[in-house]
Structures are given as C-alpha cells and as structure tokens.
Design a protein around this motif. Structure first.
Motif: not given
Length: 323
Positions: A12-31
């Motif tokens: 967290a101190a290094a800024g790697l776990l900073a909170a905030g939104s992202a544009h992509a997360s889990l996406t459909a891989f297979q069905q």
C-alpha cells in the motif's frame, strides 16, 4: 502482527494497492450449454506443492479443464507443474500488485476422468514462485443424467472499489420449478485476516463477510492466501459470519417467480483482495455476455445470461488440502 499484514502495508505504501476504479475486471471466458456440470476446487501452501481435486461422476466426459494461479508482487516467474506436467500460465491482468493466470489442462485431466470410476480425482500441483498464493481448478463435464443448464466461466481480476452486474433472462424465472438451480462460485487471491467484501443480490444483502484464506494450508502467510468455492463446500448461509462464508452461493432464495434479472452488487472496503474467477451455473439454455465465437446461441424463448462481470468480492471456508 502476521506476515501478511506487514507485506500488505508495504504494498500500500508503494502505491500498488491504491483504491480506485478500473475499466475491466472479470470477463466471460467460456460458456457451455447442455447436460453439463462442473467441479471447482482450490489449494494454497507455502510449501508450493500439494493436491487439488475434481469431483466428477462416473460415465462423464470432460469438456474442458482450466488451472488458475493467483499471485502477489506481480506475475513474473509464475509457473509450475500439474500432475507432473509443466504448465505455462497466461496472465489475466493485474489490480495493483495482484494478478492471476490461466492454463488449459484439458489434455491432462480428460484421459484420467473419461472412463474412470467416478468420484473425487486428486491431482498434484507445484509452483515455481514464492509469489504464487495458490491454485484453482475448474473442470466442466457432460453426463447424460443431467438436465440442461448453462455454465459460464469468467476470469480476470477485481475492481476492488466494487461493481454492479445484471444477469438478464429472456423468459421469467421460476425458482420453484423442479430441479431449478442458480449458483455462483468465486476464486479470490491474497485474502485473509478479516479482509472482506459485501455482496447483494437483487437488493438483498447475501454476505458482508466474503473473504479468508480457507484453501490455504499451514500458518497464515503470503504463499497460501487463496479461497475458492469448491465441490466440497456447502452453500454459504445468508449473511454469514466471516468463518462461515464458503465462497459458494445459492442464488435461488434471492430470485422471485417472474424475475427476468438477477442483479449482483459488490463492494470490497478493504481494497486488498483479488477476485480472479467466477463460475455461474443456471438451469436452462442461455448465453453469457462476451462469449467465444463458437459457443452456442440461445434459442428463442430460452433464458439468456448477460452482463456478468463480477468484481470486488472475496471469501470462503472449506476443508484444508494436503500440503
């Protein structure tokens, strides 16, 4: 103070776990649409070796098998073996310093399970990097005794600030119909120590305590911080305490007859878990959003699952694996 807490503070101190939104997360891989079932399981250990399993009935035919690994401090050097075979993982994207990867292990799993006696099949797994927190195994199979269902596999990484997703259906749902089922299983890395998320389904709180390293073997520390909703986990009770969240959820109680949407809202106030996997299974023929080009298209009037892009969740309690 546990080792995990010390390292989390450093990130967290290094800024790697900073909170905030992202544009992509889990996406459909297979069905998969048909007389199909699935098995999921998880394992993590600081020894970097152990057993991960699949539960598949006799007479089944394996369609696909995927092995995942979850890492902290980045993905470089992540690898290992599966049942003695070297596996190479494809990175799925990162949230802060947390990442996961996927390997197709169908060619290893299928010859063992197809024509087998059925039951629980154990597979050995090893890791090449101490930054790997553990593995998840998903096996999809067909069996003639099963009813028609849709299984969707989504993977990637979490939007730790939380997400909203809607699963929409072409025809109204009837949760009282014989054999109807709707369930969700999650895989989360770098989770322990009262880090938790909230999950709401159709506006009703399902859990406020998703999280924990329930698939980790040994003392709580980096290298075994993983949790996966698995075949040997019961469904989590409604709004469980932290140690009772099994990371496998029955969605049926949150569905009312006539519903055409299942909405799932998530939030991860601690901003420090990585949801890299979600498996959903619903009775009937359907289609998950962003499917591969060669997947089946829902027939007119059949139910359609769309918009499932879960993030910001974590948790589970399950029995320990051998390390």
């Amino acid at each position: 103070m546990k080792k995990f807490n010390v390292i989390c503070t450093t990130l967290a101190a290094a800024g790697l776990l900073a909170a905030g939104s992202a544009h992509a997360s889990l996406t459909a891989f297979q069905q998969y649409v048909g007389t199909y079932g699935y098995s999921s399981d998880g394992f993590g250990s600081t020894t970097q070796t152990g057993t991960i399993s699949a539960s598949v009935p006799a007479g089944s035919t394996v369609l696909a098998a995927y092995l995942y690994t979850s890492t902290h401090f980045g993905f470089a050097g992540a690898g290992g073996t599966f049942n003695g075979n070297t596996v190479s993982y494809t990175a799925l994207g990162a949230t802060g310093g947390l990442e996961a990867g996927r390997a197709d292990v169908t060619s290893i799993v299928k010859p063992i399970i197809d024509g087998g006696i059925g039951g629980v099949y154990d597979f050995t797994v090893t890791e090449t990097s101490s930054a790997q927190d553990g593995e998840a195994l998903v096996v999809v199979y067909s069996h003639p005794s099963l009813g028609i269902s849709t299984i969707g596999i989504l993977d990637g990484f979490s939007v730790q600030a939380g997400d909203t997703t809607a699963i929409n259906f072409a025809t109204p749902l009837n949760p009282a119909a014989p054999g109807f089922q709707a369930e969700l299983a999650l895989g989360i890395g770098f989770s322990c120590c009262d880090q938790k998320s909230t999950v709401e389904v159709n506006g009703v709180t399902m859990t406020e305590n998703a999280g924990n390293n329930d698939d980790g073997v040994g003392s709580t520390s980096n290298g075994q911080l993983i949790t996966v909703g698995g075949f040997d986990d019961p469904f989590s009770p409604n709004n469980p305490i932290y140690t009772e969240d099994h990371e496998r959820y029955n969605l049926v109680p949150y569905i009312t007859a006539g519903d055409t949407t299942i909405q799932i809202d998530t939030k991860n106030p601690s901003f420090d878990d990585n949801i890299f996997l979600a498996v959903v299974q619903v009775t009937g023929k359907g289609g998950v959003n962003q499917p591969p080009p060669d997947t089946q298209v829902p027939e007119p009037g059949s139910l359609a699952l769309v918009g499932l892009a879960l993030a910001g969740l974590s948790g589970l309690r399950r029995k320990a694996k051998r390390g």
